[in-house]
Design an enzyme around this catalytic site. Structure first.
Site, PDB file in Angstrom:
ATOM      1  N   TYR A   1       1.966  -9.204   5.687  1.00 36.19           N
ATOM      2  CA  TYR A   1       1.707  -9.727   4.401  1.00 36.19           C
ATOM      3  C   TYR A   1       3.279 -10.274   3.817  1.00 36.19           C
ATOM      4  CZ  TYR A   1       0.303  -9.464  -0.488  1.00 36.19           C
ATOM      5  OH  TYR A   1       0.017  -9.727  -1.702  1.00 36.19           O
ATOM      6  N   ASP A   2       4.141  -9.565   4.041  1.00 33.02           N
ATOM      7  CA  ASP A   2       5.614  -9.777   3.630  1.00 33.02           C
ATOM      8  C   ASP A   2       6.014 -11.115   4.164  1.00 33.02           C
ATOM      9  OD1 ASP A   2       5.101  -7.122   2.845  1.00 33.02           O
ATOM     10  OD2 ASP A   2       6.872  -6.296   3.479  1.00 33.02           O
ATOM     11  N   GLU A   3       5.976 -11.294   5.306  1.00 30.80           N
ATOM     12  CA  GLU A   3       6.543 -12.391   5.982  1.00 30.80           C
ATOM     13  C   GLU A   3       5.667 -13.454   5.607  1.00 30.80           C
ATOM     14  OE1 GLU A   3       9.592 -12.576   6.769  1.00 30.80           O
ATOM     15  OE2 GLU A   3      10.065 -10.965   7.756  1.00 30.80           O
TER      16      GLU A   3
ATOM     17  N   GLY B   1       5.257  11.673  -3.033  1.00 32.09           N
ATOM     18  CA  GLY B   1       4.956  11.113  -4.375  1.00 32.09           C
ATOM     19  C   GLY B   1       6.243  10.702  -5.290  1.00 32.09           C
TER      20      GLY B   1
ATOM     21  N   THR C   1       8.309   5.137  -6.265  1.00 32.74           N
ATOM     22  CA  THR C   1       8.000   4.569  -7.535  1.00 32.74           C
ATOM     23  C   THR C   1       7.190   3.267  -7.526  1.00 32.74           C
ATOM     24  OG1 THR C   1       9.944   3.474  -7.982  1.00 32.74           O
ATOM     25  CG2 THR C   1       9.957   5.711  -8.636  1.00 32.74           C
ATOM     26  N   ARG C   2       6.429   2.900  -8.345  1.00 28.81           N
ATOM     27  CA  ARG C   2       5.689   1.740  -8.730  1.00 28.81           C
ATOM     28  C   ARG C   2       6.001   1.312 -10.219  1.00 28.81           C
ATOM     29  NH1 ARG C   2       6.355   1.888  -3.912  1.00 28.81           N
ATOM     30  NH2 ARG C   2       4.879   1.359  -2.406  1.00 28.81           N
TER      31      ARG C   2
ATOM     32  N   ARG D   1      10.090   0.089  -6.911  1.00 25.91           N
ATOM     33  CA  ARG D   1       9.317  -1.090  -7.130  1.00 25.91           C
ATOM     34  C   ARG D   1       9.712  -1.095  -8.628  1.00 25.91           C
ATOM     35  NH1 ARG D   1       4.397  -2.818  -4.398  1.00 25.91           N
ATOM     36  NH2 ARG D   1       5.398  -3.053  -2.322  1.00 25.91           N
TER      37      ARG D   1
HETATM   38  N1  UDP Z   1      -0.571   5.741  -2.608  1.00 31.02           N
HETATM   39  C1  UDP Z   1      -0.914   6.956  -2.716  1.00 31.02           C
HETATM   40  N2  UDP Z   1      -2.242   7.374  -2.438  1.00 31.02           N
HETATM   41  C2  UDP Z   1      -3.291   6.597  -2.052  1.00 31.02           C
HETATM   42  C3  UDP Z   1      -2.998   5.406  -2.229  1.00 31.02           C
HETATM   43  C4  UDP Z   1      -1.560   4.782  -2.259  1.00 31.02           C
HETATM   44  O1  UDP Z   1      -0.241   7.735  -2.509  1.00 31.02           O
HETATM   45  O2  UDP Z   1      -4.346   6.946  -2.137  1.00 31.02           O
HETATM   46  C5  UDP Z   1       0.676   5.295  -2.656  1.00 31.02           C
HETATM   47  C6  UDP Z   1       1.299   4.443  -1.623  1.00 31.02           C
HETATM   48  O3  UDP Z   1       1.780   4.851  -0.298  1.00 31.02           O
HETATM   49  C7  UDP Z   1       2.143   3.412  -2.414  1.00 31.02           C
HETATM   50  C8  UDP Z   1       1.914   3.557  -3.874  1.00 31.02           C
HETATM   51  O4  UDP Z   1       0.668   4.459  -3.908  1.00 31.02           O
HETATM   52  O5  UDP Z   1       3.555   4.332  -2.473  1.00 31.02           O
HETATM   53  C9  UDP Z   1       1.047   2.137  -4.223  1.00 31.02           C
HETATM   54  O6  UDP Z   1       0.238   1.849  -3.466  1.00 31.02           O
HETATM   55  P1  UDP Z   1      -0.792   0.626  -3.623  1.00 31.02           P
HETATM   56  O7  UDP Z   1      -1.761   0.525  -2.116  1.00 31.02           O
HETATM   57  O8  UDP Z   1      -1.516   0.708  -4.467  1.00 31.02           O
HETATM   58  O9  UDP Z   1       0.049  -0.564  -3.349  1.00 31.02           O
HETATM   59  P2  UDP Z   1       1.723  -0.992  -2.666  1.00 31.02           P
HETATM   60  O10 UDP Z   1       2.376  -0.763  -4.067  1.00 31.02           O
HETATM   61  O11 UDP Z   1       1.971  -0.036  -1.736  1.00 31.02           O
HETATM   62  O12 UDP Z   1       1.494  -2.583  -2.309  1.00 31.02           O
END
Ligand code: UDP
Length: 339
Positions: A167-169, A231, A234-235, A301
């Site tokens: 995906y990234d590349e 956990g 971050t996002r 992120r």
């Molecule tokens: N994640 C999680 N539990 C889940 C699904 C995702 O802890 O059931 C975490 C995942 O590892 C990531 C973040 O939530 O760190 C965001 O995941 P997502 O798949 O939404 O998108 P990403 O930002 O990784 O592209």
């Protein structure tokens, strides 16, 4: 007013004076989560919209309500296969690609193709039509970065051979293709790097759901919320109405050919905090289950959105709590419809 029509109002009320009357727009991946909101918004702004999709990850039900709308047409087509379109277009949004990390294992070649061969095919259409082209790239081009908030000038830290490499590349190559068309042919190609976005129509089904719809579904069902790792990663989550507004502002802005812009919400939360917030908002009795962290899962992120503010006059308006409440209300509505 239904939830969806309120979402549409949120998108449109801040787009004034953007107008797409007598403009024709191609949206690849138009039946996906973002694509379907985009198609609907563009129709409401007066455009003729050609929605293209092969339902790899897009869904017919996302565009069912648009099929009877004046100005809407649909083309069943894989963007990675050569294609032509009957009428001229003024704008091309290229969204077609699977985007869920859990699809990277099952469909890596398809993902690589839609963002490289597919991007070239879509750029050809833009070139032939002298259309403005917007490539939906991703915060994933920054990989597991180390500059926060991350500006567009950061070149990233991507593992090309890791599980997310497809995906990234592919997105990075797609960006390079946009710049090559821009430099070599003068195509008005623009690149948006989309940060995590959520809202109604995002898949929550099975393993392919993204974190927010998955947590909401788990909390509503009284199941444990599955946190990957501890956990602490971050996002920064952007509500769909803010994102779609940003995309439309970007493609309709003046003199932005060859420009890269981050669109995302600059409020960073840990996945642990997200889980607790969803449990609280739903007054759920669900617990938390810790599962192994997938390889190369980015630790942080957070977008720097200075450029979006300056060049597009754009910034997000919907807070995470407000967006989560809206999504929860929508899911509750759907559940009661099914009863
Ligand atoms: N994640 C999680 N539990 C889940 C699904 C995702 O802890 O059931 C975490 C995942 O590892 C990531 C973040 O939530 O760190 C965001 O995941 P997502 O798949 O939404 O998108 P990403 O930002 O990784 O592209």
């Amino acid at each position: 007013m239904t939830t969806d029509s309120y979402e549409m109002e949120l998108i449109l009320r801040n787009l004034n004076p953007i107008d797409f009357h007598s403009q024709s727009v191609l949206v690849t991946g138009g039946a996906g989560f973002l694509g379907s909101w985009l198609c609907e918004s563009l129709l409401n702004l007066g455009a003729a919209v050609l929605c293209m999709d092969n339902f790899a990850s897009g869904r017919e039900e996302n565009i069912q309500h648009l099929k009877k709308r004046h100005g809407f047409s649909f083309l069943f087509q894989d963007v990675s296969e050569k294609f032509t379109i009957e009428n001229n277009v003024d704008f091309v949004f290229h969204l077609a690609s699977r985007a869920s990390p859990l699809e990277f294992t099952d469909h890596p070649l398809e993902i690589l193709k839609s963002n490289t061969v597919g991007t070239m095919n879509a750029l050809e259409i833009a070139k032939q039509n002298n259309a403005v082209f917007l490539f939906t790239s991703t915060s994933e081009v920054y990989g597991d970065g180390n500059i926060f908030p991350t500006p567009e000038t950061y070149h990233g830290n991507v593992n090309p051979v890791g599980i997310r490499g497809c995906y990234d590349e592919a997105k990075r190559a797609g960006e390079a293709l946009c710049m090559a068309y821009h430099r070599q042919y003068g195509t008005d190609a623009r690149i948006v790097r989309i940060f995590n976005t959520y809202g109604p129509r995002m898949r929550s089904d099975g393993i392919y759901g993204r974190v927010i719809p998955r947590f909401i579904t788990q909390a509503m069902n009284g199941d444990n919320l599955t946190i990957f790792g501890d956990g602490s990663q971050t996002r920064s989550f952007c509500y769909v109405t803010d994102q779609v507004r940003g995309l439309i502002r970007f493609i309709s802005g003046d003199d932005l050919g060859g420009t890269v812009i981050n669109i995302g919400n600059p409020v960073e939360v840990s996945i642990q905090h997200l889980a607790q917030t969803i449990i609280r908002l739903l007054s759920s009795r669900s617990g938390i289950e810790f599962l192994p962290l997938p390889p190369d899962d980015p630790k942080r992120r957070l977008p720097d959105i200075t450029r979006a503010r300056e060049k597009l006059g754009w910034s997000p308006e919907i807070s995470l709590e407000e967006g989560l409440k809206r999504l929860i209300a929508e899911k509750r509505g759907k559940n009661s419809e099914n009863e």
